[in-house]
Design a protein around this motif. Structure first.
Motif, mmCIF file in Angstrom:
data_model
loop_
_atom_site.group_PDB
_atom_site.id
_atom_site.type_symbol
_atom_site.label_atom_id
_atom_site.label_comp_id
_atom_site.label_asym_id
_atom_site.label_seq_id
_atom_site.Cartn_x
_atom_site.Cartn_y
_atom_site.Cartn_z
ATOM 1 N N LYS A 40 -8.934 12.751 -6.099
ATOM 2 C CA LYS A 40 -9.170 12.941 -4.815
ATOM 3 C C LYS A 40 -7.990 13.991 -4.629
ATOM 4 O O LYS A 40 -8.026 14.709 -3.809
ATOM 5 C CB LYS A 40 -8.351 12.254 -4.368
ATOM 6 N N THR A 41 -7.356 13.733 -5.941
ATOM 7 C CA THR A 41 -6.124 14.935 -5.880
ATOM 8 C C THR A 41 -6.681 16.565 -5.846
ATOM 9 O O THR A 41 -6.371 17.169 -4.882
ATOM 10 C CB THR A 41 -4.648 15.164 -7.076
ATOM 11 N N ILE A 93 1.228 -0.903 -0.116
ATOM 12 C CA ILE A 93 0.126 0.125 -0.308
ATOM 13 C C ILE A 93 0.902 0.984 0.245
ATOM 14 O O ILE A 93 0.823 2.408 0.547
ATOM 15 C CB ILE A 93 -0.880 0.211 1.633
ATOM 16 N N ASN A 94 1.710 0.907 -0.220
ATOM 17 C CA ASN A 94 3.264 2.563 -0.368
ATOM 18 C C ASN A 94 3.102 2.931 -1.441
ATOM 19 O O ASN A 94 2.444 2.186 -2.947
ATOM 20 C CB ASN A 94 4.806 2.002 -0.166
ATOM 21 N N ASP A 95 3.435 4.292 -1.393
ATOM 22 C CA ASP A 95 3.185 5.811 -2.276
ATOM 23 C C ASP A 95 3.510 4.965 -3.979
ATOM 24 O O ASP A 95 4.730 4.869 -3.695
ATOM 25 C CB ASP A 95 3.476 6.889 -2.072
ATOM 26 N N THR A 96 2.718 4.684 -4.692
ATOM 27 C CA THR A 96 3.907 4.893 -6.425
ATOM 28 C C THR A 96 3.386 6.158 -6.938
ATOM 29 O O THR A 96 3.694 5.859 -8.459
ATOM 30 C CB THR A 96 2.852 3.788 -7.017
ATOM 31 N N CYS A 123 -2.640 9.984 5.744
ATOM 32 C CA CYS A 123 -2.879 8.023 5.259
ATOM 33 C C CYS A 123 -3.180 7.469 6.589
ATOM 34 O O CYS A 123 -3.776 6.740 7.040
ATOM 35 C CB CYS A 123 -1.769 7.985 4.206
ATOM 36 N N ASP A 124 -1.709 7.597 7.291
ATOM 37 C CA ASP A 124 -1.424 7.381 8.167
ATOM 38 C C ASP A 124 -2.717 6.792 9.416
ATOM 39 O O ASP A 124 -2.862 5.764 9.981
ATOM 40 C CB ASP A 124 -0.563 8.221 8.992
ATOM 41 N N ARG A 125 -3.604 7.612 9.620
ATOM 42 C CA ARG A 125 -4.669 8.262 10.603
ATOM 43 C C ARG A 125 -5.452 7.322 10.188
ATOM 44 O O ARG A 125 -5.901 6.835 11.199
ATOM 45 C CB ARG A 125 -4.811 9.708 10.709
ATOM 46 N N GLN A 126 -6.000 7.553 8.950
ATOM 47 C CA GLN A 126 -7.010 6.338 8.720
ATOM 48 C C GLN A 126 -6.765 4.628 8.925
ATOM 49 O O GLN A 126 -7.400 4.332 9.406
ATOM 50 C CB GLN A 126 -7.666 6.789 7.091
ATOM 51 N N LEU A 133 2.638 6.420 2.385
ATOM 52 C CA LEU A 133 1.419 5.156 1.501
ATOM 53 C C LEU A 133 0.722 5.686 1.002
ATOM 54 O O LEU A 133 1.051 6.822 0.789
ATOM 55 C CB LEU A 133 0.097 5.082 3.073
ATOM 56 N N ASN A 134 -0.571 5.319 -0.451
ATOM 57 C CA ASN A 134 -0.588 5.464 -1.214
ATOM 58 C C ASN A 134 -1.916 6.646 -1.185
ATOM 59 O O ASN A 134 -2.545 6.434 -0.315
ATOM 60 C CB ASN A 134 -0.786 4.864 -2.099
ATOM 61 N N PRO A 135 -2.018 8.029 -1.933
ATOM 62 C CA PRO A 135 -3.027 8.704 -1.047
ATOM 63 C C PRO A 135 -4.050 8.677 -1.619
ATOM 64 O O PRO A 135 -5.221 8.897 -1.200
ATOM 65 C CB PRO A 135 -2.576 10.307 -1.415
ATOM 66 N N ILE A 136 -4.050 7.695 -2.302
ATOM 67 C CA ILE A 136 -5.551 7.124 -3.275
ATOM 68 C C ILE A 136 -6.220 6.290 -2.381
ATOM 69 O O ILE A 136 -7.107 6.133 -2.837
ATOM 70 C CB ILE A 136 -5.269 6.728 -4.530
#
Length: 365
Positions: free
Chosen positions: A74-75, A7-10, A159-162, A30-33
């Motif tokens: 989303k951006t 689930i890391n950012d790509t 990302c981290d909180r959710q 983490l991936n913001p998507i």
């Protein structure tokens, strides 16, 4: 246990290729998507809320998710929501704690994202400035660009909180989350930019030819400089495993064999995995090979090209192929030997030449 793909950012530019979860540009971010836009802030304006719900409903009608469209939407919404949230960030103790606890990777990541967007490419070698960075520059730039980086840091905070909220919910219901840790990172990643000494950037990891792939596999990501890492007490791996350990109860390491040996392929000259070698490996001397009956060493180390092979491969185009790509040795009038011309003497050059020829033929057609 629920096992997840990475689930890391790509993120590079928001195109379809970023769906591939093993092409990560960060081992930590983490991936913001995956952000739930409706759960970022309380009292989200009704107009934004409705736009999110309408877009989600449209996507759910599709057979497959339109990744670029989702990324773009989303951006846009994240920027709008950030404008609503940023005034309260300075008083958000949890946000400040997140930045402090994750500063070692977060500062590098946010700077990388800033320059990626500023220069329009994730290939930091093409950046007109800041294509390399050291520890002191990271600290200086992070302070100088604090306002610009705040948005990027905030996204990772959300990302981290959710994710931790989801993990907590799963744990409460007796479900453990198992993460997936790819052994490699993209050659255009934060790590290769900010920690380059940890990598053999002139080499790519892959797999040798086998029944699955007769040309082997070239995965494109660099191999590790284990000698440097050992001197550094494996700092990067310790950071990475600590981060993954904070997210998951268990981990699957993709291609764990790579910790012991890996198929290594020259980056600048190879496309396939055929011309690789194991690293580390025990080398064989020329004498040892000859003692095993392998006397014609050139036959095993250089392209073996004869006229009958060109004829069998290219048929009616054999004469054209021989003159275009090869120099004749003129040693055998019936079945001559050939060497690649300098402009075609490795896979990367051949690949580029074929692409150019195909492009020209398409334009003519």
């Amino acid at each position: 246990i629920i096992q997840l793909l990475p689930i890391n950012d790509t993120t590079c530019n928001g195109d379809w290729s970023e769906m591939y979860p093993y092409r990560q540009v960060s081992c930590f971010a983490l991936n913001p998507i995956y952000i739930d836009l409706l759960e970022i802030i309380p009292n989200l304006p009704e107009k934004i809320k409705q736009e999110i719900k309408v877009f989600a409903a449209e996507q759910e009608k599709l057979k497959t998710i339109d990744y670029p469209a989702v990324f773009k939407f989303k951006t846009e919404k994240l920027k709008q929501i950030y404008e609503l949230a940023k005034s309260s960030l300075k008083s958000d103790a949890k946000y400040e704690l997140f930045k402090k606890n994750n500063a070692e990777w977060l500062n590098r990541y946010s700077l990388y994202c800033h320059f990626r967007d500023k220069y329009g490419t994730s290939d930091f070698h093409q950046w007109p400035q800041n294509s390399s960075v050291d520890e002191s520059e990271i600290e200086t730039l992070s302070k100088q660009l604090e306002k610009e980086l705040d948005y990027i840091n905030w996204i990772q905070y959300i990302c981290d909180r959710q994710f931790h909220d989801s993990n907590h919910y799963a744990t409460e219901h007796r479900v453990a989350l198992k993460g997936d840790l790819p052994i490699g990172v993209s050659i255009h990643s934060v790590e290769c930019w900010a920690w380059p000494e940890n990598f053999r950037l002139n080499m790519c990891a892959g797999a040798p030819p086998d029944p699955f792939s007769d040309q082997g596999q070239n995965w494109g990501f660099p191999t590790y400089d284990w000698e440097f890492m050992e001197k550094d007490d494996h700092k990067l791996w310790n950071l990475r495993l600590n981060r993954m350990g904070s997210l998951f109860q268990a981990l699957r390491v993709d291609h764990i064999l790579g910790f012991f040996r890996i198929w290594e392929i020259p980056h600048d000259t190879c496309v396939s995995g055929m011309l690789g070698h194991f690293f580390p490996c025990n080398a064989a001397t020329k004498g040892e090979l000859q003692s095993k009956g392998l006397w014609d060493i050139e036959r095993y180390t250089k392209p073996y090209v004869r006229w009958h092979l060109i004829r069998d491969k290219f048929g009616n185009e054999a004469e054209w192929a021989a003159k275009t790509f090869f120099n004749s040795r003129n040693t055998d009038p019936n079945d001559d030997w050939y060497d690649f011309k300098e402009e075609y003497d490795n896979e990367v050059k051949i690949d580029a030449a074929i692409e150019k020829l195909f492009k020209n033929d398409t334009q003519k057609a």
